[in-house]
Design a protein around this motif. Sequence first.
Motif, PDB file in Angstrom:
ATOM      1  N   LYS A   2       0.799  -1.220   0.000  1.00 28.70           N
ATOM      2  CA  LYS A   2       0.000   0.000   0.000  1.00 28.70           C
ATOM      3  C   LYS A   2       0.835   1.274   0.000  1.00 28.70           C
ATOM      4  O   LYS A   2       0.313   2.349  -0.209  1.00 28.70           O
ATOM      5  CB  LYS A   2      -0.939   0.013   1.207  1.00 28.70           C
ATOM      6  CG  LYS A   2      -1.984  -1.072   1.187  1.00 28.70           C
ATOM      7  CD  LYS A   2      -2.937  -0.932   0.043  1.00 28.70           C
ATOM      8  CE  LYS A   2      -3.918   0.176   0.272  1.00 28.70           C
ATOM      9  NZ  LYS A   2      -4.892   0.316  -0.787  1.00 28.70           N
ATOM     10  N   TYR A   3       2.132   1.147   0.247  1.00 28.58           N
ATOM     11  CA  TYR A   3       3.029   2.304   0.253  1.00 28.58           C
ATOM     12  C   TYR A   3       4.245   1.975  -0.599  1.00 28.58           C
ATOM     13  O   TYR A   3       4.639   0.822  -0.732  1.00 28.58           O
ATOM     14  CB  TYR A   3       3.501   2.616   1.681  1.00 28.58           C
ATOM     15  CG  TYR A   3       2.402   3.086   2.589  1.00 28.58           C
ATOM     16  CD1 TYR A   3       2.126   4.441   2.737  1.00 28.58           C
ATOM     17  CD2 TYR A   3       1.608   2.190   3.283  1.00 28.58           C
ATOM     18  CE1 TYR A   3       1.110   4.881   3.555  1.00 28.58           C
ATOM     19  CE2 TYR A   3       0.584   2.615   4.108  1.00 28.58           C
ATOM     20  CZ  TYR A   3       0.340   3.961   4.247  1.00 28.58           C
ATOM     21  OH  TYR A   3      -0.674   4.390   5.051  1.00 28.58           O
ATOM     22  N   ALA A   4       4.847   3.011  -1.165  1.00 28.91           N
ATOM     23  CA  ALA A   4       6.085   2.851  -1.929  1.00 28.91           C
ATOM     24  C   ALA A   4       6.836   4.175  -1.873  1.00 28.91           C
ATOM     25  O   ALA A   4       6.271   5.215  -1.509  1.00 28.91           O
ATOM     26  CB  ALA A   4       5.787   2.467  -3.371  1.00 28.91           C
ATOM     27  N   TYR A   5       8.108   4.110  -2.227  1.00 26.99           N
ATOM     28  CA  TYR A   5       8.905   5.332  -2.258  1.00 26.99           C
ATOM     29  C   TYR A   5       8.828   5.972  -3.630  1.00 26.99           C
ATOM     30  O   TYR A   5       8.820   5.293  -4.651  1.00 26.99           O
ATOM     31  CB  TYR A   5      10.365   5.025  -1.912  1.00 26.99           C
ATOM     32  CG  TYR A   5      10.588   4.864  -0.438  1.00 26.99           C
ATOM     33  CD1 TYR A   5      10.669   5.981   0.388  1.00 26.99           C
ATOM     34  CD2 TYR A   5      10.709   3.606   0.134  1.00 26.99           C
ATOM     35  CE1 TYR A   5      10.870   5.847   1.753  1.00 26.99           C
ATOM     36  CE2 TYR A   5      10.910   3.459   1.501  1.00 26.99           C
ATOM     37  CZ  TYR A   5      10.999   4.580   2.296  1.00 26.99           C
ATOM     38  OH  TYR A   5      11.189   4.452   3.644  1.00 26.99           O
ATOM     39  N   LYS A   6       8.803   7.304  -3.641  1.00 30.27           N
ATOM     40  CA  LYS A   6       8.780   8.066  -4.885  1.00 30.27           C
ATOM     41  C   LYS A   6      10.163   8.129  -5.527  1.00 30.27           C
ATOM     42  O   LYS A   6      10.286   8.244  -6.734  1.00 30.27           O
ATOM     43  CB  LYS A   6       8.331   9.508  -4.619  1.00 30.27           C
ATOM     44  CG  LYS A   6       6.889   9.688  -4.289  1.00 30.27           C
ATOM     45  CD  LYS A   6       6.619  11.178  -4.100  1.00 30.27           C
ATOM     46  CE  LYS A   6       5.178  11.462  -3.815  1.00 30.27           C
ATOM     47  NZ  LYS A   6       4.911  12.896  -3.688  1.00 30.27           N
ATOM     48  N   ASP A   7      11.196   8.102  -4.678  1.00 30.75           N
ATOM     49  CA  ASP A   7      12.554   8.327  -5.160  1.00 30.75           C
ATOM     50  C   ASP A   7      13.456   7.135  -4.886  1.00 30.75           C
ATOM     51  O   ASP A   7      13.214   6.338  -3.993  1.00 30.75           O
ATOM     52  CB  ASP A   7      13.136   9.585  -4.505  1.00 30.75           C
ATOM     53  CG  ASP A   7      13.105   9.505  -2.987  1.00 30.75           C
ATOM     54  OD1 ASP A   7      12.185   8.874  -2.431  1.00 30.75           O
ATOM     55  OD2 ASP A   7      14.004  10.056  -2.352  1.00 30.75           O
TER      56      ASP A   7
END
Length: 195
Positions: A2-7
């Motif tokens: 449900k979450y991930a990093y943008k960078d």
Amino acid sequence: MKYAYKDKEKTQLVQAENAEQGVVYYCENIDCPARVHIRALDSTKISAYFANYEKFPHSKNCPYKSSYIDIKKYQTKDFDLNLFFKRLFSPEIKSNSKNIINEKSSSNTMVQNTVPLPYSLLKLYKYLLNSPFDDIFCERKISDILVDLRSEHIYTKVIAGEKLLQAKLVYKNLQDKILTFRYPISEKRKNNNRC
């Protein structure tokens, strides 16, 4: 997931519902090299989630490797978290069916659920992992039940009470019945501040 990093540096988290189609994101586990993309963003049947690109899979021990379940298909209104933990730690307490929660209703009868409940430890773990961090589950915040990558800034010294803990097994001695776990699961994360 449900979450991930943008960078690539893994400093800015994004929730699946706020992600953009066609953008490459990075696995929430700081040790995992997986690149992920948003799925089911516009679906009315399932919640949005991140899935990895086939050419950039999750690492072998990544907890997000096969963690996705659709939380919309579970009924949790009648779920009794205290009873769940009691059953977990007391094997002599058993239920007759996966769909029955031994919870007394106002008329002292058993509550029969027609939709699935997160009845196993793994399903409850995946349900909580795929739920927004600040959601309420059984009158408790998810962050008060599941200690994972999202809550390591909260639990920096002591983890007390009945909680599900996302940890890494670092030592096992079956003869002496000793298991040692590391939390947080990543050494790199110990001093990281999350956005």
